[in-house]
Design an enzyme around this catalytic site. Structure first.
Site, mmCIF file in Angstrom:
data_model
loop_
_atom_site.group_PDB
_atom_site.id
_atom_site.type_symbol
_atom_site.label_atom_id
_atom_site.label_comp_id
_atom_site.label_asym_id
_atom_site.label_seq_id
_atom_site.Cartn_x
_atom_site.Cartn_y
_atom_site.Cartn_z
ATOM 1 N N GLU A 163 0.902 -1.227 -0.148
ATOM 2 C CA GLU A 163 -0.112 0.000 0.033
ATOM 3 C C GLU A 163 0.817 1.369 -0.054
ATOM 4 O OE1 GLU A 163 -3.029 -0.125 3.423
ATOM 5 O OE2 GLU A 163 -3.888 -1.744 2.351
ATOM 6 N N GLU A 364 -5.364 -8.845 0.998
ATOM 7 C CA GLU A 364 -5.917 -8.400 2.069
ATOM 8 C C GLU A 364 -7.320 -8.250 1.997
ATOM 9 O OE1 GLU A 364 -4.605 -5.199 4.530
ATOM 10 O OE2 GLU A 364 -2.217 -5.809 4.075
#
Ligand code: FCB
Length: 456
Positions: A163, A364
Site C-alpha cells: 500500500e 488483504e
C-alpha cells in the site's frame, strides 16, 4: 460454489503489527516505534513493543495456521531488523528470524509470501528525509537484495511494497500514520520514490531469480453515492469526473507507472499543484516499469465521492480539490468502514480489464468487529458474514474472467491496528494481549472448512 483447483487460500499479517521484540537481536528503530511512542498519535497510547509477541511465538502461530489449513501466509520483513541503520551492514540475527520462520512454514506445507515493506522504515532513513529523499529508494533495493539472498532459495512469492498510497499520503500527507508529516508536496514526492524503490527492488529480485513478484495496493472502486447500491446508476458529468480523478489518485497513480511506465495526467496535475514534478527524473518511469507477475489487491470498502465545487483538497488527497468524500448508505464495521461486498467484484473486474497482462491476488480483505470471548469461543457471526459475502464476490469476479490466483484474509491474529492501536480486532484468531492466549474465532473455524472444501 467451488474455486479453481490451484486457488491459494491464506492469511496475512505485518511485522510491526504482530512481532513485538522491538529491541531484540539488534533490531534498529523504525518510524512506527518513534511515532507510536509520541503521545497523541495512537489510540490509548498503544505501541508495537510487545504486540502479539509473534517473534517468540511464531512456532505456535504456525501450528495454528496448520490447523486452519492455510495454504499461504503473507508476512512482512522488518527492515530495521535487517539493517538497523537502514543501510550498510546486514544484521545476521535479524535475517535469522525470517530464515527460521520460512523453514517452519515450509515444514508445515504453507507457502510464504514475503512483503518487503509494510511501513516500518528504519528511523535512521527518516532522519535523512525518509521517502521524500530519493536515496531511500536505492537503500530499499539494497535491503531487498539482502533479504532475497537469504530467503530466495526457498521463497518464490515476493511483494515489494504494501500500500504505497497509505505510506505516502497518510504518512506524509495527513500525518495519521508514521512518520506523521503533513505536507502535500512531501506526500507526492514520497509516492514517486516509493514507486522508484519498487521498480529498483523488483529488478534486483528478478535478476536474482525471483519467480513471482507483486506490488500490493490498497484499491477500491470509486463510486458515486448512487452507484453503491445501484451499479448501473448513471452519474452526472461532474460526478463522473470526480470519480475518475480519485480513481487516478488512488489506484492508477501506482499501477499505471508499474505496469505501463506512465503517470495519469490527473496525477501529474496534482504534483504540479503541490511542489511540482521536478522529482520525477528522466528514466524513472522506465525503472518503475519493471515487469510484475501479480497485482496484490487489499480491499476493505469502496471509495465514494461526488462533485463538490469549491471544496479544498483533503489532506490525504492532494489534487482532490472540488471533490466531496461522501457518506455511504451501508452497514459498517468497528472501523466505521461501510460493508459493500460487491465493491470487490467490481474492483477485480475493472483491474483485470485495465491491466490484463498481470494476474491478481486478494492480499488483504477482512473486518474489525467488537469481538468477545465467551466460554472459550468467539462467536463472530458478523465477520463470517463479511468474509462469506466477499468470497462470493471473489468467485463472481473469477467467473467474469478475472485472473485471480488467491485470497488472503486480513488478518490471522488480532494485532496492532496502526493509529487505532489494539482496540480494533481484525483477526480470525482472538488474542488476549495480557496472556498472549490465542483463541480461533468462529470465523477461523468457518474459514478452515471453506479451505477444506475449496469453496462455499
Ligand atoms: C491495511 C493494512 C494492514 C491493516 C489493514 C486493516 O491498510 O495494509 O496493515 O492495517 O489495513
Amino acid at each position: 460454489m467451488i474455486f479453481p483447483e490451484d486457488f491459494v487460500w491464506g492469511a496475512a499479517t505485518a511485522s510491526y503489527q504482530i512481532e513485538g521484540a522491538v529491541k531484540e537481536d539488534g533490531r534498529g528503530q523504525s518510524i512506527w516505534d518513534t511515532f507510536s511512542h509520541t503521545p497523541g498519535n495512537v489510540a490509548d497510547g498503544d505501541t508495537g513493543d510487545v504486540a502479539c509477541d509473534h517473534y517468540h511465538r511464531y512456532r505456535d502461530d504456525i501450528g495454528l495456521m496448520r490447523e486452519l489449513r492455510l495454504g499461504a501466509y503473507r508476512f512482512s520483513v522488518a527492515w530495521p531488523r535487517i539493517q538497523p541503520d537502514g543501510e550498510g551492514s546486514i544484521n545476521p540475527h535479524g535475517l535469522a528470524f525470517y530464515d527460521r520462520l520460512v523453514d517452519e512454514l515450509l515444514a508445515a506445507k504453507i507457502s510464504p509470501y514475503v512483503t518487503l515493506y509494510h511501513w516500518d522504515l528504519p528511523q535512521a532513513l527518516e532522519d535523512r528525509g525518509g521517502w521524500t529523499n530519493r536515496d531511500t529508494a536505492y537503500r530499499f533495493a539494497d535491503y531487498a537484495q539482502a533479504v532475497y539472498d537469504k530467503l530466495g532459495d526457498r521463497v518464490t512469492d515476493w511483494a515489494t511494497l504494501n500500500e504505497p498510497w497509505v505510506a505516502a499520503f497518510l504518512g506524509y500527507g495527513n500525518g495519521v500514520h508514521a512518520p506523521g508529516r503533513r505536507d502535500p508536496a512531501d506526500a507526492m514526492r514520497s509516492a514517486h520514490h516509493l514507486l522508484l524503490g519498487h521498480g529498483l527492488a523488483a529488478r534486483r529480485l528478478r535478476e536474482a531469480g525471483a519467480r513471482s513478484i507483486m506490488l500490493v495496493v490498497n484499491s477500491a472502486p470509486v463510486l458515486t453515492p448512487a452507484q453503491v447500491n445501484d451499479p448501473s446508476a448513471a452519474p452526472s458529468e461532474a460526478d463522473a469526473a470526480a470519480t475518475r480523478r480519485i480513481h487516478a489518485l488512488l489506484t492508477r497513480q501506482f499501477l499505471d507507472p508499474a505496469v505501463y511506465g506512465t503517470y495519469p495526467e490527473e496525477v501529474l496535475a496534482a504534483a504540479e499543484r503541490n511542489g511540482g514534478t521536478g522529482h520525477i527524473q528522466d528514466g524513472d518511469l522506465e525503472l518503475i516499469n519493471a515487469p510484475i507477475d501479480l497485482i496484490g489487491v487489499n480491499y476493505y470498502n469502496p471509495c465514494v465521492v461526488e462533485s463538490g465545487p469549491g471544496l479544498p483538497a483533503d489532506a490525504a488527497w492532494p489534487g482532490s480539490e472540488d471533490v466531496k468524500f461522501a457518506a455511504v448508505d451501508a452497514p459498517t464495521t468497528a472501523m466505521g468502514w461501510p460493508i459493500v461486498p460487491d465493491g470487490l467484484s467490481r474492483l477485480l473486474v475493472r483491474l483485470s480489464e485495465d491491466y490484463p497482462r498481470v494476474g491478481l491476488m486478494v492480499t488483504e480483505n477482512g473486518a474489525a468487529f467488537d469481538d468477545a470471548v465467551e466460554g472459550g469461543r468467539v462467536h463472530d457471526d458478523d465477520r463470517v458474514a463479511y468474509l462469506d459475502g466477499h468470497l462470493r464476490e471473489v468467485h463472481k469476479a473469477i467467473e467474469a474472467g478475472a485472473d485471480l490466483r488467491g485470497y488472503l484474509v486480513w488478518s490471522l491474529l488480532d494485532n496492532f491496528e496502526w493509529a487505532e492501536g489494539y482496540r480494533r480486532r481484525f483477526g480470525i484468531v482472538h488474542v488476549d494481549y495480557a496472556t498472549q492466549t490465542r483463541v480461533p474465532k468462529d470465523s477461523a473455524l468457518w474459514y478452515r472448512d471453506v479451505i477444506g472444501r475449496n469453496g462455499l
